[in-house]
Design a protein around this motif. Sequence first.
Motif, PDB file in Angstrom:
ATOM      1  N   LYS B 147       0.849  -1.188   0.000  1.00 42.40           N
ATOM      2  CA  LYS B 147       0.000   0.000   0.000  1.00 42.40           C
ATOM      3  C   LYS B 147       0.893   1.250   0.000  1.00 42.40           C
ATOM      4  O   LYS B 147       1.870   1.306   0.752  1.00 42.40           O
ATOM      5  CB  LYS B 147      -0.824  -0.054   1.279  1.00 42.40           C
ATOM      6  CG  LYS B 147      -1.512   1.203   1.681  1.00 42.40           C
ATOM      7  CD  LYS B 147      -2.617   0.826   2.613  1.00 42.40           C
ATOM      8  CE  LYS B 147      -2.639   1.529   3.928  1.00 42.40           C
ATOM      9  NZ  LYS B 147      -3.683   0.937   4.771  1.00 42.40           N
ATOM     10  N   PRO B 148       0.583   2.254  -0.835  1.00 41.19           N
ATOM     11  CA  PRO B 148       1.414   3.457  -0.867  1.00 41.19           C
ATOM     12  C   PRO B 148       1.584   4.043   0.535  1.00 41.19           C
ATOM     13  O   PRO B 148       0.614   4.138   1.294  1.00 41.19           O
ATOM     14  CB  PRO B 148       0.607   4.419  -1.749  1.00 41.19           C
ATOM     15  CG  PRO B 148      -0.237   3.534  -2.594  1.00 41.19           C
ATOM     16  CD  PRO B 148      -0.543   2.330  -1.758  1.00 41.19           C
ATOM     17  N   SER B 149       2.828   4.360   0.857  1.00 42.54           N
ATOM     18  CA  SER B 149       3.115   4.812   2.212  1.00 42.54           C
ATOM     19  C   SER B 149       4.326   5.726   2.204  1.00 42.54           C
ATOM     20  O   SER B 149       5.139   5.688   1.285  1.00 42.54           O
ATOM     21  CB  SER B 149       3.384   3.584   3.088  1.00 42.54           C
ATOM     22  OG  SER B 149       3.867   3.963   4.349  1.00 42.54           O
ATOM     23  N   GLU B 150       4.438   6.538   3.217  1.00 42.92           N
ATOM     24  CA  GLU B 150       5.592   7.422   3.337  1.00 42.92           C
ATOM     25  C   GLU B 150       6.859   6.607   3.609  1.00 42.92           C
ATOM     26  O   GLU B 150       7.945   6.952   3.170  1.00 42.92           O
ATOM     27  CB  GLU B 150       5.335   8.397   4.477  1.00 42.92           C
ATOM     28  CG  GLU B 150       6.475   9.312   4.738  1.00 42.92           C
ATOM     29  CD  GLU B 150       5.975  10.683   5.185  1.00 42.92           C
ATOM     30  OE1 GLU B 150       6.806  11.581   5.244  1.00 42.92           O
ATOM     31  OE2 GLU B 150       4.775  10.842   5.479  1.00 42.92           O
ATOM     32  N   THR B 151       6.662   5.526   4.363  1.00 42.82           N
ATOM     33  CA  THR B 151       7.780   4.647   4.709  1.00 42.82           C
ATOM     34  C   THR B 151       7.333   3.200   4.560  1.00 42.82           C
ATOM     35  O   THR B 151       6.236   2.852   4.988  1.00 42.82           O
ATOM     36  CB  THR B 151       8.207   4.905   6.173  1.00 42.82           C
ATOM     37  OG1 THR B 151       8.587   6.273   6.316  1.00 42.82           O
ATOM     38  CG2 THR B 151       9.370   4.019   6.581  1.00 42.82           C
ATOM     39  N   TYR B 152       8.194   2.404   3.950  1.00 40.15           N
ATOM     40  CA  TYR B 152       7.902   0.974   3.821  1.00 40.15           C
ATOM     41  C   TYR B 152       8.840   0.171   4.709  1.00 40.15           C
ATOM     42  O   TYR B 152      10.008   0.528   4.864  1.00 40.15           O
ATOM     43  CB  TYR B 152       8.119   0.511   2.377  1.00 40.15           C
ATOM     44  CG  TYR B 152       7.241   1.195   1.379  1.00 40.15           C
ATOM     45  CD1 TYR B 152       5.933   0.790   1.179  1.00 40.15           C
ATOM     46  CD2 TYR B 152       7.731   2.265   0.623  1.00 40.15           C
ATOM     47  CE1 TYR B 152       5.115   1.424   0.250  1.00 40.15           C
ATOM     48  CE2 TYR B 152       6.930   2.910  -0.298  1.00 40.15           C
ATOM     49  CZ  TYR B 152       5.619   2.485  -0.482  1.00 40.15           C
ATOM     50  OH  TYR B 152       4.818   3.120  -1.395  1.00 40.15           O
ATOM     51  N   LEU B 153       8.338  -0.937   5.239  1.00 41.52           N
ATOM     52  CA  LEU B 153       9.188  -1.830   6.027  1.00 41.52           C
ATOM     53  C   LEU B 153       9.322  -3.161   5.298  1.00 41.52           C
ATOM     54  O   LEU B 153       8.347  -3.667   4.738  1.00 41.52           O
ATOM     55  CB  LEU B 153       8.568  -2.092   7.402  1.00 41.52           C
ATOM     56  CG  LEU B 153       8.117  -0.896   8.251  1.00 41.52           C
ATOM     57  CD1 LEU B 153       7.567  -1.396   9.585  1.00 41.52           C
ATOM     58  CD2 LEU B 153       9.276   0.061   8.487  1.00 41.52           C
ATOM     59  N   ALA B 154      10.519  -3.721   5.318  1.00 43.13           N
ATOM     60  CA  ALA B 154      10.692  -5.041   4.703  1.00 43.13           C
ATOM     61  C   ALA B 154      11.804  -5.807   5.410  1.00 43.13           C
ATOM     62  O   ALA B 154      12.768  -5.211   5.899  1.00 43.13           O
ATOM     63  CB  ALA B 154      11.017  -4.893   3.216  1.00 43.13           C
ATOM     64  N   THR B 155      11.643  -7.126   5.479  1.00 47.72           N
ATOM     65  CA  THR B 155      12.752  -7.984   5.910  1.00 47.72           C
ATOM     66  C   THR B 155      13.194  -8.806   4.713  1.00 47.72           C
ATOM     67  O   THR B 155      12.371  -9.257   3.915  1.00 47.72           O
ATOM     68  CB  THR B 155      12.381  -8.910   7.076  1.00 47.72           C
ATOM     69  OG1 THR B 155      11.358  -9.832   6.665  1.00 47.72           O
ATOM     70  CG2 THR B 155      11.895  -8.139   8.298  1.00 47.72           C
ATOM     71  N   LEU B 156      14.519  -8.980   4.588  1.00 46.61           N
ATOM     72  CA  LEU B 156      15.080  -9.699   3.447  1.00 46.61           C
ATOM     73  C   LEU B 156      15.627 -11.050   3.903  1.00 46.61           C
ATOM     74  O   LEU B 156      16.276 -11.147   4.950  1.00 46.61           O
ATOM     75  CB  LEU B 156      16.224  -8.892   2.819  1.00 46.61           C
ATOM     76  CG  LEU B 156      15.942  -7.436   2.419  1.00 46.61           C
ATOM     77  CD1 LEU B 156      17.123  -6.892   1.611  1.00 46.61           C
ATOM     78  CD2 LEU B 156      14.655  -7.319   1.610  1.00 46.61           C
ATOM     79  N   ARG B 157      15.355 -12.063   3.107  1.00 37.94           N
ATOM     80  CA  ARG B 157      15.839 -13.408   3.447  1.00 37.94           C
ATOM     81  C   ARG B 157      17.369 -13.443   3.470  1.00 37.94           C
ATOM     82  O   ARG B 157      18.024 -12.892   2.576  1.00 37.94           O
ATOM     83  CB  ARG B 157      15.306 -14.419   2.427  1.00 37.94           C
ATOM     84  CG  ARG B 157      15.769 -15.829   2.741  1.00 37.94           C
ATOM     85  CD  ARG B 157      15.192 -16.833   1.779  1.00 37.94           C
ATOM     86  NE  ARG B 157      13.755 -16.992   2.007  1.00 37.94           N
ATOM     87  CZ  ARG B 157      12.987 -17.783   1.253  1.00 37.94           C
ATOM     88  NH1 ARG B 157      13.510 -18.463   0.254  1.00 37.94           N
ATOM     89  NH2 ARG B 157      11.708 -17.896   1.524  1.00 37.94           N
ATOM     90  N   ALA B 158      17.911 -14.085   4.480  1.00 39.57           N
ATOM     91  CA  ALA B 158      19.364 -14.208   4.599  1.00 39.57           C
ATOM     92  C   ALA B 158      19.889 -15.190   3.553  1.00 39.57           C
ATOM     93  O   ALA B 158      19.208 -16.128   3.162  1.00 39.57           O
ATOM     94  CB  ALA B 158      19.733 -14.678   6.004  1.00 39.57           C
ATOM     95  N   GLY B 159      21.102 -14.922   3.075  1.00 45.97           N
ATOM     96  CA  GLY B 159      21.754 -15.848   2.159  1.00 45.97           C
ATOM     97  C   GLY B 159      21.367 -15.659   0.703  1.00 45.97           C
ATOM     98  O   GLY B 159      21.785 -16.421  -0.162  1.00 45.97           O
ATOM     99  N   VAL B 160      20.555 -14.652   0.404  1.00 43.53           N
ATOM    100  CA  VAL B 160      20.100 -14.443  -0.973  1.00 43.53           C
ATOM    101  C   VAL B 160      20.967 -13.400  -1.694  1.00 43.53           C
ATOM    102  O   VAL B 160      21.310 -13.557  -2.847  1.00 43.53           O
ATOM    103  CB  VAL B 160      18.616 -14.012  -1.007  1.00 43.53           C
ATOM    104  CG1 VAL B 160      18.191 -13.609  -2.417  1.00 43.53           C
ATOM    105  CG2 VAL B 160      17.736 -15.134  -0.487  1.00 43.53           C
ATOM    106  N   PHE B 161      21.341 -12.343  -0.966  1.00 38.68           N
ATOM    107  CA  PHE B 161      22.103 -11.257  -1.589  1.00 38.68           C
ATOM    108  C   PHE B 161      23.573 -11.339  -1.172  1.00 38.68           C
ATOM    109  O   PHE B 161      23.892 -11.738  -0.061  1.00 38.68           O
ATOM    110  CB  PHE B 161      21.499  -9.902  -1.193  1.00 38.68           C
ATOM    111  CG  PHE B 161      20.017  -9.833  -1.459  1.00 38.68           C
ATOM    112  CD1 PHE B 161      19.550  -9.726  -2.761  1.00 38.68           C
ATOM    113  CD2 PHE B 161      19.102  -9.932  -0.424  1.00 38.68           C
ATOM    114  CE1 PHE B 161      18.193  -9.701  -3.030  1.00 38.68           C
ATOM    115  CE2 PHE B 161      17.732  -9.905  -0.677  1.00 38.68           C
ATOM    116  CZ  PHE B 161      17.274  -9.790  -1.985  1.00 38.68           C
TER     117      PHE B 161
END
Lengths: 266, 322
Positions: B147-161
Amino acid sequence: MNIVVCVKAIPYIEERVKIDRSGKDIVKAGLKFKINDSDENALEEALILKEKYGGTVTVISLCSDRELTYAEQVVWECYAKGADQAILVCDKIFENPDPYITSKTLAEALRSVKYDLILTGCQAIDDSYMQIGPMIAEILGLPYTTLAVKIQVLDNGRILVHRELEEGYRQAVEIKLPALITVQTGINLPRYAALIKVIAAKKKPLRKITAQELKLDVEMINSWRNIFIEEMYIPKAERAAQIITGSPEEAATKLALIISNTLKSG
Amino acid sequence: MREILVIAEHREGELRSSCLETISKAHEVADKGGLEVTSVIIGSNIKSLAEKLREYVSKVYLAENHEITYYDCEIYKHIVSKLIREVKPLMVLMGHTSYGMDLMPGLSSHLSLPLVTDCIDIELSNGKLNAIRQAYGGRVNVKVSLKPSETYLATLRAGVFQPAKPTQTKGEIVEVDVPPLELKVKHLEVIRPEIEDIDISKADIVVGVGLGIGAREKIPVVKELAETLGGVLGCSRPIVDRGWLPQTRQIGFSGKSIKPKIYIAVGISGAANHVAGIKGARTIVAINKDSGAPIFNISDYGIVGDLFQVIPILVQELKKVK
Ligand SMILES: Cc1cc2nc3c(=O)[nH]c(=O)nc-3n(C[C@H](O)[C@H](O)[C@H](O)COP(=O)(O)OP(=O)(O)OC[C@H]3O[C@@H](n4cnc5c(N)ncnc54)[C@H](O)[C@@H]3O)c2cc1C
Ligand SMILES: Nc1ncnc2c1ncn2[C@@H]1O[C@H](COP(=O)(O)O)[C@@H](O)[C@H]1O
């Protein structure tokens, strides 16, 4: 101690999944459903605490009308194992909710329930969000901790929790009741629900709550939605496995050669 | 310039690798979107870690206080919330780790900001966050938008990047206040892993047994394969959960990472949390009766079949070719 356990009915997948025509979901027709893994551990932990300290265990599940029979089955099993009360929050508007919609709705439904402790699983293994426990806690203003692999009641309404970290590490924390804890698998060995008890459980009262009773409507639910599913697809293989064909005998014989050659080449 | 704020993770005086991986993905997104990457680090005695961290980002928010002895959900939530309100980053990222899984959903509800977890990819498109994540134990990928927002939160899977590499310039350090807090969840201690009988992380040949084995009594079927090869027996989490093998044998996110020459996964579906532990295996072989099991997506060789039919013959044949 009065405990609420959040339980979800999830599809049990043993074969290749198919994407449905919308391209945004899997084909669920024909799949069997069961209680989510860690929810079964959460229920077991609640029953163990009840046996030790008294109180009640209430299970709560949110589902759409279409999923009602699966949720009912799960709830009957919880009854058969020793749950005292069950609440099903069920309405057609709860079709594919996102984590915040589920959390807000469950939290609303829990406002009329007395509890000291809420337990959830750490992850629903169908959509695997790992969000709902902490979100419910935050909405209800409760302290929370996650990934519990040990729960021990101390004095003065405090609970000792071992939460799992990576690589075999654990963190011991102390949390004050009322609180919410998400439970990891392996914390206990869930008991079985005897079939006769499951059948008997179908006679027990089941509290069904609709969206309207919670004063929720489609518009409100949509305004809560944070996550929109755009597309679902089968992932491409990272390393495309060479599938060894033939009868089990033939395949095993070929594989033995491949393994021994791999090991010889160092 | 708007920021992508990465919440740094550290344990036992070291930055966690997932933290550097997250920073690296943050840079990729930032470069495309004209953003800068910053990081917040919270704890006690973390000056030297902040020094290290500034080699990767343009600004390090340092929240240091001797009372923060470990990861503490409420303290982290408080400090990060305040920072988000002040700095208004476009995005706040963290690893999908035991800290990220704990902190981020609470933060999301607390600040009413959208969160997407366990992402294997993210992109900004017209100021909106899109992500790819997995469902059904890795059987499907799901493309989602927030949903459009001023700030987005995300967690990234370990070992992918790939982990970030230090840059030439050092970011500035900005000290952040740590207010006294009355905590309802208190950290007590860290419990380290048990001493192992066998260290599977050092073995050259590992055979992993999964829930496909069905019963404790059947484990010797797979153990014999490991022994025939002169290797060791590891397993997936449900085997440990049921008490069929000790925790020291568990392969994966919450168990051990292995890096053998060959790993043979028997009756294991290949959930991400298992696969996290076998990324270092040179050759991966899978035996599973479900042709759609995700384990085949990361294997070099596979047999689609019943392990109870395949393994005994495999053992017999291996004894012959030896
Ligand atoms: C925070 C967190 C951390 C976790 N950490 C770990 C971890 O460190 N390690 C880990 O492994 N998991 C971990 N998990 C659990 C993980 O998500 C999966 O649930 C788990 O890996 C599944 O184990 P499995 O493959 O043995 O079982 P299942 O997923 O049940 O798979 C069993 C497989 O056996 C196959 N099978 C059944 N019968 C036969 C037969 N006769 N012959 C051949 N094949 C057969 C089936 O087709 C199936 O693919 C974690 C989960 C969470 C939430
Ligand atoms: N529809 C639901 N009804 C009741 N509890 C749920 C529901 N969905 C998720 N939960 C609970 O929240 C936990 C985490 O779910 P998730 O955040 O989706 O991974 C699950 O293990 C359940 O205990």
